[in-house]
Design a protein around this motif. Sequence first.
Motif, short mmCIF file in Angstrom:
data_model
loop_
_atom_site.label_atom_id
_atom_site.label_comp_id
_atom_site.label_asym_id
_atom_site.label_seq_id
_atom_site.Cartn_x
_atom_site.Cartn_y
_atom_site.Cartn_z
N ALA A 292 -2.67 -13.99 9.22
CA ALA A 292 -1.69 -13.47 10.17
C ALA A 292 -0.47 -12.92 9.44
O ALA A 292 0.04 -13.54 8.50
N ALA A 293 -0.01 -11.74 9.85
CA ALA A 293 1.15 -11.11 9.22
C ALA A 293 2.42 -11.88 9.58
O ALA A 293 2.65 -12.21 10.74
N VAL A 294 3.25 -12.16 8.57
CA VAL A 294 4.54 -12.83 8.80
C VAL A 294 5.71 -11.89 8.50
O VAL A 294 6.85 -12.19 8.86
N TRP A 295 5.42 -10.76 7.84
CA TRP A 295 6.47 -9.76 7.58
C TRP A 295 5.77 -8.45 7.24
O TRP A 295 4.83 -8.41 6.44
N THR A 296 6.24 -7.36 7.86
CA THR A 296 5.62 -6.05 7.68
C THR A 296 6.69 -4.98 7.56
O THR A 296 7.71 -5.04 8.26
N LEU A 297 6.46 -4.02 6.68
CA LEU A 297 7.38 -2.89 6.53
C LEU A 297 6.56 -1.63 6.37
O LEU A 297 5.70 -1.53 5.49
N ASP A 298 6.80 -0.64 7.23
CA ASP A 298 6.20 0.68 7.08
C ASP A 298 7.16 1.58 6.32
O ASP A 298 8.38 1.49 6.49
N HIS A 299 6.62 2.46 5.48
CA HIS A 299 7.47 3.33 4.66
C HIS A 299 6.72 4.61 4.35
O HIS A 299 5.48 4.68 4.49
N GLY B 167 0.81 -1.20 0.00
CA GLY B 167 0.00 0.00 0.00
C GLY B 167 0.84 1.26 0.00
O GLY B 167 2.05 1.23 -0.25
N VAL B 168 0.20 2.36 0.29
CA VAL B 168 0.88 3.65 0.27
C VAL B 168 1.85 3.78 1.45
O VAL B 168 2.96 4.29 1.29
N HIS B 169 1.45 3.29 2.62
CA HIS B 169 2.27 3.46 3.82
C HIS B 169 2.86 2.15 4.34
O HIS B 169 3.72 2.18 5.22
N ARG B 170 2.40 1.01 3.85
CA ARG B 170 2.83 -0.25 4.44
C ARG B 170 2.84 -1.36 3.39
O ARG B 170 2.02 -1.37 2.46
N THR B 171 3.78 -2.30 3.57
CA THR B 171 3.80 -3.54 2.81
C THR B 171 3.74 -4.68 3.81
O THR B 171 4.48 -4.68 4.80
N GLU B 172 2.85 -5.65 3.56
CA GLU B 172 2.62 -6.71 4.54
C GLU B 172 2.44 -8.05 3.84
O GLU B 172 1.67 -8.16 2.88
N CYS B 173 3.17 -9.05 4.31
CA CYS B 173 3.05 -10.42 3.81
C CYS B 173 2.28 -11.24 4.84
O CYS B 173 2.59 -11.19 6.04
N VAL B 174 1.28 -11.99 4.40
CA VAL B 174 0.42 -12.74 5.32
C VAL B 174 0.33 -14.19 4.88
O VAL B 174 0.56 -14.53 3.71
N GLY B 175 -0.02 -15.05 5.84
CA GLY B 175 -0.32 -16.44 5.55
C GLY B 175 -1.78 -16.61 5.21
O GLY B 175 -2.56 -15.65 5.22
N ALA B 176 -2.18 -17.85 4.92
CA ALA B 176 -3.57 -18.11 4.53
C ALA B 176 -4.55 -17.82 5.66
O ALA B 176 -5.74 -17.59 5.42
N ASP B 177 -4.06 -17.82 6.92
CA ASP B 177 -4.93 -17.49 8.04
C ASP B 177 -5.06 -15.99 8.25
O ASP B 177 -5.77 -15.53 9.15
#
Length: 341
Positions: A103-110, A91-101
């Motif tokens: 739940a976030a497994v990796w997040t980066l704010d920018h 997105g504009v402020h955040r990138t987030e990788c999630v599993g099928a449930d």
Amino acid sequence: MWNGHPAYASRVARLPRVRAELIAEFDEPVGAGIGRVRGGGWTVHDTVGNVLLLGADLKVRERFPVPGHFRDGGRYDWDVHPGGRWAVFAGVHRTECVGADGAAVWTLDHPARLTIDADPVPSCAVFHPGGDELWVFVPVLDDDRFDDAGFGTRRLVVDLPGMTATGTQAADESWGQDVLFHPDGQRTGSSSFDGHSVDGYWWRWQDGAGSVAAAGAGHPIDVHPDGTAWLGNESWTLSINRFEATAEAEDGDSSIRSRHEYDQASFMDRELILAVPRESDSHVLLDVGTLRVSALVEYPKTFSNEKRDDIAGVGDGTWITTSRRRFTGTRLRRWRPASQP
């Protein structure tokens, strides 16, 4: 009148028809937009807040809930891992990788990046075709070297499945938006806008550094099935660009451009491009070598009262469409040319 050219409309109306034959249909309503997964498969939104991973047969392989930050935060891009283990949202402020449930497994704010027209631009994140890395293109502050908004772009490589960042590299000429992988996994296509025209660039990434390997006209939207050329789009004008063309090549030497305007286009196979003309619900086939219209696509009358929106060529002679019909929502279908009677 088609594309504002009555003579063109008259000529196209006399072209041969290629009848479309339905070979698969997804049995749920979907949202707009089609994504392609390397190795076969597609991504699409459902109507209740998920991104779906579909197989080539349009059967659901996995569902990923869209995180609330992105559902409520405006525009975002997404991609799904070829193996179906993760989805990433940029997105504009955040990138987030999630599993099928979910739940976030990796997040980066920018920081938010703006175009020269002050429109917010999301970051971009794509899974490497090999399935072992996530590549994230994020905005970075750089008042000296980049666009009027004072932002540049860097590539961040995340190792999978450990979810650890292994390094960052500058992508000086790239928007870092809508990044497209070449099937070889070594090159990425993106574009830059100087206020007048859109130039497409292909970056080769080796030994932790990126360099421009090819350049041409328009934002890269698809790669030829044999990997030797790419399709660009700028202000509804299509261009075929050769990968051997360098950044210094003259436009006339490196590109073939369409004479007419198209909203969408994608390689259907090695010889043909499926395209949607502006101001028309029709689909046409363009010759890869000339970008001239060679045939009209004729869908079964059963679907004649539908508005077809998105298209995506598979590269093997089949293609995907989304179509809207009143009361039944948007449907996802796969087609092929019908056998001759």
